[in-house]
Scaffold this motif. Sequence first.
Motif, mmCIF file in Angstrom:
data_model
loop_
_atom_site.group_PDB
_atom_site.id
_atom_site.type_symbol
_atom_site.label_atom_id
_atom_site.label_comp_id
_atom_site.label_asym_id
_atom_site.label_seq_id
_atom_site.Cartn_x
_atom_site.Cartn_y
_atom_site.Cartn_z
ATOM 1 N N LYS A 50 0.834 -1.195 0.000
ATOM 2 C CA LYS A 50 0.000 0.000 0.000
ATOM 3 C C LYS A 50 0.875 1.253 0.000
ATOM 4 O O LYS A 50 1.930 1.263 0.643
ATOM 5 N N PRO A 51 0.430 2.323 -0.660
ATOM 6 C CA PRO A 51 1.186 3.586 -0.602
ATOM 7 C C PRO A 51 1.053 4.221 0.788
ATOM 8 O O PRO A 51 0.127 3.914 1.542
ATOM 9 N N ILE A 52 1.966 5.100 1.136
ATOM 10 C CA ILE A 52 2.000 5.713 2.462
ATOM 11 C C ILE A 52 0.690 6.404 2.813
ATOM 12 O O ILE A 52 0.239 6.343 3.953
ATOM 13 N N GLU A 53 0.051 7.045 1.842
ATOM 14 C CA GLU A 53 -1.203 7.738 2.107
ATOM 15 C C GLU A 53 -2.273 6.769 2.609
ATOM 16 O O GLU A 53 -3.023 7.065 3.528
ATOM 17 N N GLU A 54 -2.329 5.591 2.003
ATOM 18 C CA GLU A 54 -3.318 4.586 2.407
ATOM 19 C C GLU A 54 -2.983 4.012 3.783
ATOM 20 O O GLU A 54 -3.873 3.772 4.604
ATOM 21 N N LEU A 55 -1.692 3.827 4.073
ATOM 22 C CA LEU A 55 -1.288 3.335 5.390
ATOM 23 C C LEU A 55 -1.668 4.319 6.490
ATOM 24 O O LEU A 55 -2.155 3.917 7.555
ATOM 25 N N ILE A 56 -1.466 5.596 6.232
ATOM 26 C CA ILE A 56 -1.817 6.618 7.227
ATOM 27 C C ILE A 56 -3.326 6.654 7.437
ATOM 28 O O ILE A 56 -3.804 6.743 8.573
ATOM 29 N N THR A 57 -4.083 6.576 6.357
ATOM 30 C CA THR A 57 -5.545 6.559 6.465
ATOM 31 C C THR A 57 -6.002 5.359 7.283
ATOM 32 O O THR A 57 -6.854 5.497 8.165
ATOM 33 N N ASP A 58 -5.429 4.193 7.015
ATOM 34 C CA ASP A 58 -5.778 2.992 7.782
ATOM 35 C C ASP A 58 -5.460 3.170 9.263
ATOM 36 O O ASP A 58 -6.236 2.757 10.133
ATOM 37 N N LYS A 69 -7.330 3.943 14.845
ATOM 38 C CA LYS A 69 -7.296 4.675 16.121
ATOM 39 C C LYS A 69 -8.668 5.211 16.501
ATOM 40 O O LYS A 69 -9.023 5.219 17.679
ATOM 41 N N ILE A 70 -9.439 5.665 15.520
ATOM 42 C CA ILE A 70 -10.796 6.145 15.805
ATOM 43 C C ILE A 70 -11.663 5.008 16.333
ATOM 44 O O ILE A 70 -12.373 5.153 17.316
ATOM 45 N N LYS A 71 -11.574 3.841 15.695
ATOM 46 C CA LYS A 71 -12.342 2.680 16.149
ATOM 47 C C LYS A 71 -11.890 2.241 17.543
ATOM 48 O O LYS A 71 -12.703 1.842 18.364
ATOM 49 N N GLU A 72 -10.587 2.335 17.795
ATOM 50 C CA GLU A 72 -10.037 1.950 19.102
ATOM 51 C C GLU A 72 -10.590 2.852 20.211
ATOM 52 O O GLU A 72 -10.918 2.373 21.295
ATOM 53 N N LYS A 73 -10.725 4.139 19.941
ATOM 54 C CA LYS A 73 -11.241 5.088 20.930
ATOM 55 C C LYS A 73 -12.740 4.890 21.158
ATOM 56 O O LYS A 73 -13.238 5.166 22.238
ATOM 57 N N ALA A 74 -13.454 4.414 20.159
ATOM 58 C CA ALA A 74 -14.909 4.238 20.251
ATOM 59 C C ALA A 74 -15.299 3.041 21.118
ATOM 60 O O ALA A 74 -16.428 2.951 21.559
#
Length: 53
Positions: free
Chosen positions: A34-42, A47-52
């Motif tokens: 995956k390109p870096i942009e996709e890795l950062i998005t993932d 992290k959002i799901k982890e906080k929820a």
Amino acid sequence: MQEQKTITAENGTQYFVMGKNRIKITEHFPSDGKPIEELITDLIIHKIKEKAV
């Protein structure tokens, strides 16, 4: 502190320059990965799901 900058050569290669030092900028990921942009998005989504929870 020495001057720091990023330059792009005519062939498109990017370099980080600090004083007399020049470092070629490359992504250290597999070419079929995956390109870096996709890795950062993932990472952000994870992290959002982890906080929820």
